[in-house]
Design a protein around this motif. Structure first.
Motif, PDB file in Angstrom:
ATOM      1  N   ARG A  31      -1.189 -32.147  26.481  1.00 32.43           N
ATOM      2  CA  ARG A  31      -2.647 -32.259  26.443  1.00 32.43           C
ATOM      3  C   ARG A  31      -3.124 -33.614  26.938  1.00 32.43           C
ATOM      4  O   ARG A  31      -4.295 -33.788  27.229  1.00 32.43           O
ATOM      5  CB  ARG A  31      -3.206 -32.033  25.048  1.00 32.43           C
ATOM      6  CG  ARG A  31      -3.124 -30.630  24.472  1.00 32.43           C
ATOM      7  CD  ARG A  31      -3.172 -29.487  25.432  1.00 32.43           C
ATOM      8  NE  ARG A  31      -1.800 -29.091  25.702  1.00 32.43           N
ATOM      9  CZ  ARG A  31      -1.386 -28.391  26.738  1.00 32.43           C
ATOM     10  NH1 ARG A  31      -2.214 -27.968  27.637  1.00 32.43           N
ATOM     11  NH2 ARG A  31      -0.128 -28.098  26.926  1.00 32.43           N
ATOM     12  N   LYS A  32      -2.237 -34.578  27.052  1.00 33.27           N
ATOM     13  CA  LYS A  32      -2.638 -35.892  27.567  1.00 33.27           C
ATOM     14  C   LYS A  32      -3.148 -35.798  28.995  1.00 33.27           C
ATOM     15  O   LYS A  32      -3.896 -36.657  29.444  1.00 33.27           O
ATOM     16  CB  LYS A  32      -1.461 -36.867  27.517  1.00 33.27           C
ATOM     17  CG  LYS A  32      -1.111 -37.317  26.130  1.00 33.27           C
ATOM     18  CD  LYS A  32       0.039 -38.307  26.191  1.00 33.27           C
ATOM     19  CE  LYS A  32       0.431 -38.770  24.817  1.00 33.27           C
ATOM     20  NZ  LYS A  32       1.537 -39.735  24.863  1.00 33.27           N
ATOM     21  N   ARG A  33      -2.748 -34.751  29.708  1.00 30.59           N
ATOM     22  CA  ARG A  33      -3.166 -34.587  31.104  1.00 30.59           C
ATOM     23  C   ARG A  33      -4.619 -34.165  31.238  1.00 30.59           C
ATOM     24  O   ARG A  33      -5.224 -34.345  32.285  1.00 30.59           O
ATOM     25  CB  ARG A  33      -2.290 -33.542  31.796  1.00 30.59           C
ATOM     26  CG  ARG A  33      -0.865 -33.941  32.001  1.00 30.59           C
ATOM     27  CD  ARG A  33      -0.149 -32.921  32.893  1.00 30.59           C
ATOM     28  NE  ARG A  33      -0.579 -31.549  32.689  1.00 30.59           N
ATOM     29  CZ  ARG A  33       0.124 -30.618  32.057  1.00 30.59           C
ATOM     30  NH1 ARG A  33       1.300 -30.890  31.561  1.00 30.59           N
ATOM     31  NH2 ARG A  33      -0.345 -29.393  31.928  1.00 30.59           N
ATOM     32  N   GLN A  35      -8.301 -34.564  31.092  1.00 30.70           N
ATOM     33  CA  GLN A  35      -9.202 -35.709  31.025  1.00 30.70           C
ATOM     34  C   GLN A  35     -10.559 -35.334  31.606  1.00 30.70           C
ATOM     35  O   GLN A  35     -10.657 -34.478  32.481  1.00 30.70           O
ATOM     36  CB  GLN A  35      -8.635 -36.878  31.833  1.00 30.70           C
ATOM     37  CG  GLN A  35      -7.296 -37.350  31.366  1.00 30.70           C
ATOM     38  CD  GLN A  35      -6.741 -38.434  32.287  1.00 30.70           C
ATOM     39  OE1 GLN A  35      -7.375 -38.836  33.261  1.00 30.70           O
ATOM     40  NE2 GLN A  35      -5.564 -38.918  31.973  1.00 30.70           N
ATOM     41  N   HIS A  36     -11.593 -36.005  31.114  1.00 29.74           N
ATOM     42  CA  HIS A  36     -12.920 -35.851  31.684  1.00 29.74           C
ATOM     43  C   HIS A  36     -13.125 -37.002  32.661  1.00 29.74           C
ATOM     44  O   HIS A  36     -12.821 -38.149  32.360  1.00 29.74           O
ATOM     45  CB  HIS A  36     -13.995 -35.895  30.596  1.00 29.74           C
ATOM     46  CG  HIS A  36     -15.369 -35.707  31.143  1.00 29.74           C
ATOM     47  ND1 HIS A  36     -16.171 -36.760  31.518  1.00 29.74           N
ATOM     48  CD2 HIS A  36     -16.070 -34.583  31.425  1.00 29.74           C
ATOM     49  CE1 HIS A  36     -17.304 -36.296  31.985  1.00 29.74           C
ATOM     50  NE2 HIS A  36     -17.273 -34.980  31.938  1.00 29.74           N
ATOM     51  N   HIS A  37     -13.632 -36.686  33.856  1.00 32.06           N
ATOM     52  CA  HIS A  37     -13.828 -37.681  34.905  1.00 32.06           C
ATOM     53  C   HIS A  37     -15.280 -37.702  35.342  1.00 32.06           C
ATOM     54  O   HIS A  37     -15.946 -36.669  35.363  1.00 32.06           O
ATOM     55  CB  HIS A  37     -12.967 -37.351  36.134  1.00 32.06           C
ATOM     56  CG  HIS A  37     -11.516 -37.275  35.848  1.00 32.06           C
ATOM     57  ND1 HIS A  37     -10.703 -38.379  35.844  1.00 32.06           N
ATOM     58  CD2 HIS A  37     -10.714 -36.225  35.524  1.00 32.06           C
ATOM     59  CE1 HIS A  37      -9.464 -38.019  35.548  1.00 32.06           C
ATOM     60  NE2 HIS A  37      -9.455 -36.706  35.353  1.00 32.06           N
ATOM     61  N   VAL A  50     -13.680 -31.807  34.484  1.00 31.29           N
ATOM     62  CA  VAL A  50     -12.451 -31.888  33.711  1.00 31.29           C
ATOM     63  C   VAL A  50     -11.285 -31.723  34.671  1.00 31.29           C
ATOM     64  O   VAL A  50     -11.353 -30.903  35.590  1.00 31.29           O
ATOM     65  CB  VAL A  50     -12.413 -30.784  32.626  1.00 31.29           C
ATOM     66  CG1 VAL A  50     -11.096 -30.786  31.882  1.00 31.29           C
ATOM     67  CG2 VAL A  50     -13.562 -30.962  31.662  1.00 31.29           C
ATOM     68  N   SER A  51     -10.221 -32.497  34.443  1.00 36.76           N
ATOM     69  CA  SER A  51      -9.035 -32.339  35.282  1.00 36.76           C
ATOM     70  C   SER A  51      -8.559 -30.895  35.208  1.00 36.76           C
ATOM     71  O   SER A  51      -8.767 -30.207  34.209  1.00 36.76           O
ATOM     72  CB  SER A  51      -7.926 -33.298  34.851  1.00 36.76           C
ATOM     73  OG  SER A  51      -7.606 -33.119  33.493  1.00 36.76           O
TER      74      SER A  51
END
Length: 78
Positions: A31-33, A35-37, A50-51
Motif C-alpha cells: 500500500r506504500k505505492r 499516493q496522491h499527486h 492517485v497513482s
C-alpha cells in the motif's frame, strides 16, 4: 504499542475473513505505492490524481474494508 498490535490483529482478521492469502505485512508494504499527486507544470492548471492501482491493490483494500481512493483520474508513476 497496543494500537499497532490491535491494528495488526484487525487487519489479519479481515484478510482471513475475506479468504485471501494476503498478510498484514504484505498489505502494508504494497500500500506504500498508492499516493496522491498534484502536479503543475509551466503555470498550467494543476493536475491531481492517485497513482495507478493494480487489481491486487483494489482486492486488498476491499478485503481490509477500506474505502478506495476516489478521484477523477489515476496517474502513472514515472
Amino acid at each position: 504499542m497496543f494500537c499497532g498490535a490491535g491494528l495488526y490483529r484487525v487487519m489479519r482478521m479481515r484478510l482471513r475473513s475475506a479468504n485471501t492469502d494476503f498478510t498484514p505485512e504484505r498489505a502494508l508494504q504494497s500500500r506504500k505505492r498508492i499516493q496522491h499527486h498534484r502536479v503543475s507544470l509551466s503555470g498550467a492548471q494543476p493536475l491531481s490524481g492517485v497513482s495507478s492501482m493494480s487489481e491486487e491493490d483494489s482486492q486488498m483494500l476491499k478485503a481490509l474494508k477500506v474505502k478506495q481512493p476516489k478521484t477523477n483520474r489515476q496517474l502513472s508513476l514515472l
